[in-house]
Design a protein around this motif. Structure first.
Motif: not given
Length: 443
Positions: A25, A53, A59-61, A100, A102, A406, A411-412, A415
């Motif tokens: 990660d 997540y 970067g996940q929910e 992905w 992120f 990015d 968005g990375v 975050y």
């Protein structure tokens, strides 16, 4: 490794029975699923799924689709010295069929592609420093070698010999993997070691740093020790760096870019490098303050670079300003010869994919802008970050280093910045023994 072998064939040839399908990660946490060889074809074609997540900082929910870890067959690494029949394969996380953004390995691959578009192939070497520790009867962390108490233990032949079994097991593993281990030494802190391997292309070196950290952690634990890459585990000892040795090759001619050609004014500084190489260094220095958020990414990192007192050995060996020099280990960027530069600002907490990506991107910006260097021993007159928060604020203000994170998708960077600010404020909210000692009866 022959290019025509697929993952199943590699497993069969090496006697692999189980695969660790592994990725990290943004914090560098190694995440994996153990895949039996009977499922290798499914792994190779579809990957293996993770609840993103639960992975951590990626970067996940909880509501998001699965991360699918797609193996990079070229990274296949048998590790029978850990467990018989075990191998590691590094993976690129995908979501709904797309890489992905992120995922740190995805980010580095994008920066390598960006460098290629500019005509360069980045290469890297990495110095992995670490401590071998244990807990004493009172629960305190101490060197695993109880005889390691000298004020200046660096390079001590006796300290290396006492840790012979550990060091040689790691050296043998690296050489069996073809990494070219060429030195193993006791570093400047009690319980601190470094084991070196040959440089390679940027992605291969980053994979190897992750693999080596895994090997060191697992094999040390089997001997009752804790291997830690924490930047500054002891206030009065040197910290652990992740020094990166960086260079470029010209993709059109497959020749090194850094050495001066000797033609005309090709070496304006006098350290043996080309103008392109000096611009690369200038780019790193220009973005150094923001770069620190990526290559020194923890609260503890700034107790290494911002040490207010020398270690017991007499030196901290950590840069305090973004300067450059020749074969001089007090500089942020050291130029030991005409083949490479050494970036000394990173530490053991650095995610190697992100660290190499951000450093290379900063250097490429220097080349694109034709930046030049000042006198040897100098750098930009910008304040070096004293804390992680200062570094993150510089990161947020720097379009180039933000852009590195990015590069695979937006968005990375935001975050990552929020992740690091949360880390700083969680630390700031904790009440420490120092505060009890200083304030409990002071008023």
């Amino acid at each position: 490794m022959p290019d025509n072998l697929d993952l199943a064939a590699l497993c069969e040839a090496s006697g692999t029975k189980f695969l660790l399908a592994l990725f990290v990660d943004l914090n560098g946490k190694p995440c994996a699923k153990l895949v039996p060889v009977e499922a290798v074809d499914e792994l190779a074609t579809a990957g293996v799924g993770f609840a993103g997540y639960a992975v951590g900082a990626i970067g996940q929910e909880p509501k998001d689709p699965d991360l699918m870890a797609i193996p990079d067959v070229s990274s296949f690494t048998p590790v029978p010295f850990v467990k018989e029949g075990l191998a590691i394969v590094h993976c690129d996380p995908h979501v709904e069929g797309e890489p992905w953004p992120f995922a740190p390995r995805v980010i580095l691959k994008q920066v390598v592609a960006k460098a290629a578009a500019a005509g360069f192939a980045p290469y890297a070497g990495a110095e992995v420093e670490y401590f071998l520790l244990k807990r004493d009867a009172a629960g305190a962390l101490v060197p695993a070698d109880s005889a390691d108490i000298a004020a200046q233990p660096c390079y001590d032949a006796r300290g290396v010999t006492r840790m012979y079994d550990h060091l040689t097991s790691i050296s043998t593993a690296m050489n069996q993997l073809g990494w070219g281990n060429y030195a193993n030494d006791h570093e400047d802190g009690n319980g601190q070691f470094e084991q070196n391997f040959q440089y390679a292309d940027a992605l291969t070196t980053a994979d190897r740093v992750i693999t080596l950290r895994y090997l060191l952690s697992v094999l040390a634990q089997e001997r009752g020790m804790i291997a830690t890459f924490m930047p500054k585990p002891f206030a009065d000892r040197t910290g652990s760096g992740l020094h990166l040795h960086l260079s470029l090759r010209d993709t059109a001619t497959d020749t090194p870019v850094f050495p001066a050609s000797g033609e005309g004014d090709e070496d304006p500084v006098g350290l043996g490098l080309s103008k392109t190489a000096y611009s690369f260094v200038a780019g790193i220095l220009e973005h150094a303050t923001a770069l620190q958020a990526v290559i020194a990414p923890t609260v503890n990192s700034y107790k290494r670079t911002g040490a207010v007192a020398s270690s017991a050995s007499g030196a901290t060996w950590a840069p305090k300003l973004p300067t450059y020099g020749g074969n001089d280990r007090t500089q942020y960027v050291r130029i030991p010869d005409n083949q490479r530069i050494e970036l000394r600002g990173g530490d053991g907490a650095a995610n190697p994919y992100l660290a190499i990506a951000a450093a290379v991107d900063a250097g490429l910006d220097g080349i694109a802008g034709g930046l030049s260097l000042g006198e040897v021993g100098t750098g930009p007159e910008t304040p070096f970050p004293l804390t992680l928060l200062n570094a993150v604020e510089a990161f947020e203000a720097d379009d180039i280093v933000r852009g590195t994170l990015d590069v695979a998708g937006p968005g990375v960077a935001d975050y990552f910045a929020n992740l690091k600010k949360d880390e700083f404020f969680a630390y700031h909210a904790a009440v420490s023994d120092w505060e009890h000692d200083r304030y409990l009866t002071a008023f």
